[in-house]
Design a protein around this motif. Sequence first.
Motif: not given
Length: 146
Positions: A25-26, A115-118, A121-123
Amino acid sequence: MVEFRRIDEENFYPLLKLDPGDGGRFVASPAVSLAEAWLYYEAHNTYPFAVYEGEELVGYIMVHEDLNRKVLFLWRLAIAKEHQGQGYGTAALRKLITLTRESGKYACLVIGYEEGNERARHIYEKLGFRPVGKEPGGETILRLDL
């Protein structure tokens, strides 16, 4: 401390078995990543590496450089599902940032995430990457000026 190693006869098959646990997915599988790296072999601008902690294979990373624009793109970073949540992804990214800066060849490091791979994104944002746009397929692009 994580290190990047060339992919060779010793780690090739273990790398192919590495499972990031997201079902594609990611991040693409190691097999797809290595095939894509082979497509750019003659251009000498795409480099896949195995990510190790000591003697343990924990993930893989692949970068693509554009020396004309002085940009290094992080194309892939995946940590095996059994090693996630232990800081290896962040450590690998920090190592890449350090190596990129020390090389003196690049003005920036560019990363994309789905999108959705929070978690990603945070890292990325924690390490100083800032959003600069979106790809037509919806991937968010971030940049870290060096």
